[in-house]
Design a protein around this motif. Structure first.
Motif, PDB file in Angstrom:
ATOM      1  N   GLN A 114       6.864   6.433  -9.270  1.00  0.00           N
ATOM      2  CA  GLN A 114       8.156   5.995  -8.735  1.00  0.00           C
ATOM      3  C   GLN A 114       8.297   6.420  -7.281  1.00  0.00           C
ATOM      4  O   GLN A 114       8.887   5.703  -6.485  1.00  0.00           O
ATOM      5  CB  GLN A 114       9.300   6.552  -9.565  1.00  0.00           C
ATOM      6  N   GLY A 115       7.750   7.576  -6.935  1.00  0.00           N
ATOM      7  CA  GLY A 115       7.761   8.024  -5.548  1.00  0.00           C
ATOM      8  C   GLY A 115       7.000   7.076  -4.644  1.00  0.00           C
ATOM      9  O   GLY A 115       7.404   6.820  -3.516  1.00  0.00           O
ATOM     10  N   HIS A 116       5.890   6.520  -5.156  1.00  0.00           N
ATOM     11  CA  HIS A 116       5.153   5.514  -4.391  1.00  0.00           C
ATOM     12  C   HIS A 116       6.044   4.309  -4.119  1.00  0.00           C
ATOM     13  O   HIS A 116       6.077   3.777  -3.012  1.00  0.00           O
ATOM     14  CB  HIS A 116       3.928   5.020  -5.168  1.00  0.00           C
ATOM     15  N   ASN A 133       8.658   4.756  -1.435  1.00  0.00           N
ATOM     16  CA  ASN A 133       8.112   4.840  -0.081  1.00  0.00           C
ATOM     17  C   ASN A 133       7.380   3.585   0.352  1.00  0.00           C
ATOM     18  O   ASN A 133       6.865   3.526   1.455  1.00  0.00           O
ATOM     19  CB  ASN A 133       7.154   6.038   0.021  1.00  0.00           C
ATOM     20  N   GLU A 134       7.333   2.588  -0.513  1.00  0.00           N
ATOM     21  CA  GLU A 134       6.583   1.377  -0.201  1.00  0.00           C
ATOM     22  C   GLU A 134       7.359   0.491   0.757  1.00  0.00           C
ATOM     23  O   GLU A 134       8.553   0.265   0.585  1.00  0.00           O
ATOM     24  CB  GLU A 134       6.289   0.619  -1.495  1.00  0.00           C
ATOM     25  N   GLN A 135       6.680   0.007   1.757  1.00  0.00           N
ATOM     26  CA  GLN A 135       7.284  -0.910   2.718  1.00  0.00           C
ATOM     27  C   GLN A 135       7.091  -2.345   2.224  1.00  0.00           C
ATOM     28  O   GLN A 135       6.089  -2.653   1.585  1.00  0.00           O
ATOM     29  CB  GLN A 135       6.613  -0.757   4.095  1.00  0.00           C
ATOM     30  N   PRO A 136       8.010  -3.235   2.523  1.00  0.00           N
ATOM     31  CA  PRO A 136       7.832  -4.631   2.113  1.00  0.00           C
ATOM     32  C   PRO A 136       6.551  -5.208   2.705  1.00  0.00           C
ATOM     33  O   PRO A 136       6.206  -4.944   3.844  1.00  0.00           O
ATOM     34  CB  PRO A 136       9.047  -5.346   2.689  1.00  0.00           C
ATOM     35  N   LYS A 137       5.850  -5.994   1.912  1.00  0.00           N
ATOM     36  CA  LYS A 137       4.595  -6.590   2.372  1.00  0.00           C
ATOM     37  C   LYS A 137       4.835  -7.864   3.180  1.00  0.00           C
ATOM     38  O   LYS A 137       3.993  -8.280   3.943  1.00  0.00           O
ATOM     39  CB  LYS A 137       3.714  -6.878   1.172  1.00  0.00           C
ATOM     40  N   MET A 189       0.843  -1.179   0.000  1.00  0.00           N
ATOM     41  CA  MET A 189       0.000   0.000   0.000  1.00  0.00           C
ATOM     42  C   MET A 189       0.886   1.239   0.000  1.00  0.00           C
ATOM     43  O   MET A 189       1.845   1.339   0.731  1.00  0.00           O
ATOM     44  CB  MET A 189      -0.897  -0.028   1.238  1.00  0.00           C
ATOM     45  N   SER A 190       0.566   2.181  -0.855  1.00  0.00           N
ATOM     46  CA  SER A 190       1.373   3.383  -0.938  1.00  0.00           C
ATOM     47  C   SER A 190       0.816   4.468  -0.026  1.00  0.00           C
ATOM     48  O   SER A 190      -0.300   4.398   0.442  1.00  0.00           O
ATOM     49  CB  SER A 190       1.435   3.864  -2.381  1.00  0.00           C
ATOM     50  N   ILE A 191       1.627   5.476   0.171  1.00  0.00           N
ATOM     51  CA  ILE A 191       1.261   6.584   1.053  1.00  0.00           C
ATOM     52  C   ILE A 191       0.952   7.800   0.187  1.00  0.00           C
ATOM     53  O   ILE A 191       1.757   8.179  -0.651  1.00  0.00           O
ATOM     54  CB  ILE A 191       2.420   6.906   2.018  1.00  0.00           C
TER      55      ILE A 191
END
Length: 57
Positions: free
Chosen positions: A41-43, A46-50, A1-3
């Motif tokens: 690309q910014g998403h 900032n994406e954390q590993p699932k 999930m992106s921020i």
């Protein structure tokens, strides 16, 4: 999930999908495409590993 950060609203519809058509008809489509690409690309940055990976030693 992106921020979503402040200012990201112009790149997203209310369902969270990305807008590939510029909001202004006079806006250059190629410029808009590049801005959306950089935004996506910014998403990814900032994406954390699932899934957490645990190493066995």
């Amino acid at each position: 999930m992106s921020i979503l950060r402040p200012g990201d609203e112009k790149y997203h519809y209310s369902d969270g999908s990305h807008k590939w058509i510029p909001p202004d008809l006079d806006y250059d489509q190629d410029v808009w495409d590049e801005q959306v690409r950089q935004h996506k690309q910014g998403h990814l940055r900032n994406e954390q590993p699932k899934v957490r990976i645990q190493r066995l030693v």
